[in-house]
Enzyme design. Sequence first.
Site, PDB file in Angstrom:
ATOM      1  N   HIS A 163       0.826  -0.949   0.208  1.00  0.00           N
ATOM      2  CA  HIS A 163       0.010  -0.462  -0.436  1.00  0.00           C
ATOM      3  C   HIS A 163       0.645   1.034  -0.028  1.00  0.00           C
ATOM      4  O   HIS A 163       0.615   2.318   0.722  1.00  0.00           O
ATOM      5  CB  HIS A 163      -0.852  -0.261   0.839  1.00  0.00           C
ATOM      6  CG  HIS A 163      -2.221  -1.100   1.196  1.00  0.00           C
ATOM      7  ND1 HIS A 163      -2.761  -1.496  -0.072  1.00  0.00           N
ATOM      8  CD2 HIS A 163      -2.800  -1.698   2.104  1.00  0.00           C
ATOM      9  CE1 HIS A 163      -3.080  -2.336   0.433  1.00  0.00           C
ATOM     10  NE2 HIS A 163      -3.638  -2.137   1.112  1.00  0.00           N
ATOM     11  N   HIS A 206     -10.243   1.792   0.506  1.00  0.00           N
ATOM     12  CA  HIS A 206     -10.689   0.499   1.454  1.00  0.00           C
ATOM     13  C   HIS A 206     -10.850   0.461   2.800  1.00  0.00           C
ATOM     14  O   HIS A 206     -10.073   0.483   3.786  1.00  0.00           O
ATOM     15  CB  HIS A 206      -8.739   0.717   1.829  1.00  0.00           C
ATOM     16  CG  HIS A 206      -7.752  -0.536   2.447  1.00  0.00           C
ATOM     17  ND1 HIS A 206      -9.036  -1.352   2.757  1.00  0.00           N
ATOM     18  CD2 HIS A 206      -6.806  -1.448   2.093  1.00  0.00           C
ATOM     19  CE1 HIS A 206      -7.610  -2.897   3.318  1.00  0.00           C
ATOM     20  NE2 HIS A 206      -6.791  -2.797   2.340  1.00  0.00           N
ATOM     21  N   GLU A 265     -11.362  -3.821  -2.615  1.00  0.00           N
ATOM     22  CA  GLU A 265     -10.164  -3.123  -3.251  1.00  0.00           C
ATOM     23  C   GLU A 265     -11.096  -2.828  -5.078  1.00  0.00           C
ATOM     24  O   GLU A 265      -9.599  -3.775  -5.353  1.00  0.00           O
ATOM     25  CB  GLU A 265      -9.401  -2.927  -2.974  1.00  0.00           C
ATOM     26  CG  GLU A 265      -9.316  -3.114  -1.612  1.00  0.00           C
ATOM     27  CD  GLU A 265      -8.280  -3.564  -0.750  1.00  0.00           C
ATOM     28  OE1 GLU A 265      -7.674  -3.703  -0.613  1.00  0.00           O
ATOM     29  OE2 GLU A 265      -8.312  -4.864   0.324  1.00  0.00           O
TER      30      GLU A 265
END
Length: 366
Positions: A121, A197, A332
């Site tokens: 991420h 998210h 996601e």
Amino acid sequence: MARPRPLLALLCACVAALASAGAPNVAAGRKMVGVYELNKGGFSIKVTNWGATVTSVVLPDSKGNYADVVLGYDTIAGYVNDSTYFGALVGRVANRIANARFVLDGKVYHLFKNDGNNTLHGGHRGFSQVIWTVKEFVGGGDSPYITLYYHSFDGEQGFPGDLDVYVTYELASPYVLRVRMNATALDKATPVNLAQHTYWNLGGQGSGDILHDTVQLFASRYTPVDSGLIPTGVVAPVAGTPYDFLAPTPVGARIRQVSGGPGVYGYDMNYAVDGEPEALRKVAVVRDDASGRALELWANQPGVQFYTANLLPNITGKGGAVYHQYGALCLETQGFPDAVNHPNFPSQIVRPGQVYKHDMVFKFSF
Ligand SMILES: *[C@@H]1O[C@H](CO)[C@@H](O)[C@H](O)[C@H]1NC(C)=O
Ligand SMILES: *[C@@H]1O[C@H](CO)[C@@H](O)[C@H](O)[C@H]1NC(C)=O
Ligand SMILES: *[C@@H]1O[C@H](CO)[C@@H](O)[C@H](O)[C@H]1NC(C)=O
Ligand SMILES: *[C@@H]1O[C@H](CO)[C@@H](O)[C@H](O)[C@H]1NC(C)=O
């Protein structure tokens, strides 16, 4: 309340200090972190410019009882301290990059390792851990919206080039949430893969697990991973595997047949969404029969990471609720994980002057 709430001076100082540690051009104290509410006839969400994070989505159930259906914290401090990415906008590259390295146009780039040897991420201070600028905010009326902006600098977390990033959250019609993201590479080619998210629990945040939710994923193929959750590079059919959600199936029906990380069961898998990769198309439907709430997700991305919060520790969240393993699910939409190291995956490279665009539409019913 449709007005940004200024935070305690102490928290602002703390947040500004964090921001300036990585971004010297952020003048300490200049940027305020607030919470912004969008409200359209009883449908409301809250967003903070800390990480461009969705902190609440309030929906009625079939009996007219309202509940907040996303996991999160009561305070911004909770999000600053967070390691779960609750509600956040993640980037510059969502998901994993193997060995925190990639090669682009013959040059090797080294990133922060924040997931064993991998980057997850966007690194340890990705877009979910920075202050975004509120460009526009309309809290009420026909289509309430907020547009947030972040300038990511050349070399941030190891990524090449300056990048302008925008995200707009909009309540488009009753019980429809639109999320529109774009990113423009200003001077160097760079991978870009943004993801929203949010952790959904349609029964209400903190109401228990999502194993009884019915999920349908419009994806005939998925990208199997190795033990480090890095794709092997194969794009395999879901048919005949516990990853097959082409027909609506309870999340828990086969969950004990899938590994969800070290020592746990659960889904944490990228699916290749059927249809034209850049067309806005139906990705998933989630139903919670107990409340009658359902969510339909549309997006224009090649993939969707389906995560069942396998690694959710017993965290205390909003209103004192404790979030356990399987206490929510994430959908996601994004490019494929580690695409920068897999030439057969859809490219995530954005060249100077090019624009990355990611649209999501959530349609809720009850
Ligand atoms: C910060 O996060 C850790 C790990 O989730 C948690 O144990 C701790 O209570 C949090 N601290 C605050 C101040 O929220
Ligand atoms: C990271 O890489 C090093 C060197 O290849 C290896 O020894 C180590 O086991 C790896 N760590 C993990 C968590 O995979
Ligand atoms: C990106 O989104 C912002 C906010 O909606 C918009 O003003 C801008 O024109 C978009 N940029 C591009 C290149 O589409
Ligand atoms: C979390 O809570 C559950 C239910 O109360 C308990 O069974 C489990 O052992 C807890 N896990 C951790 C890591 O504390």
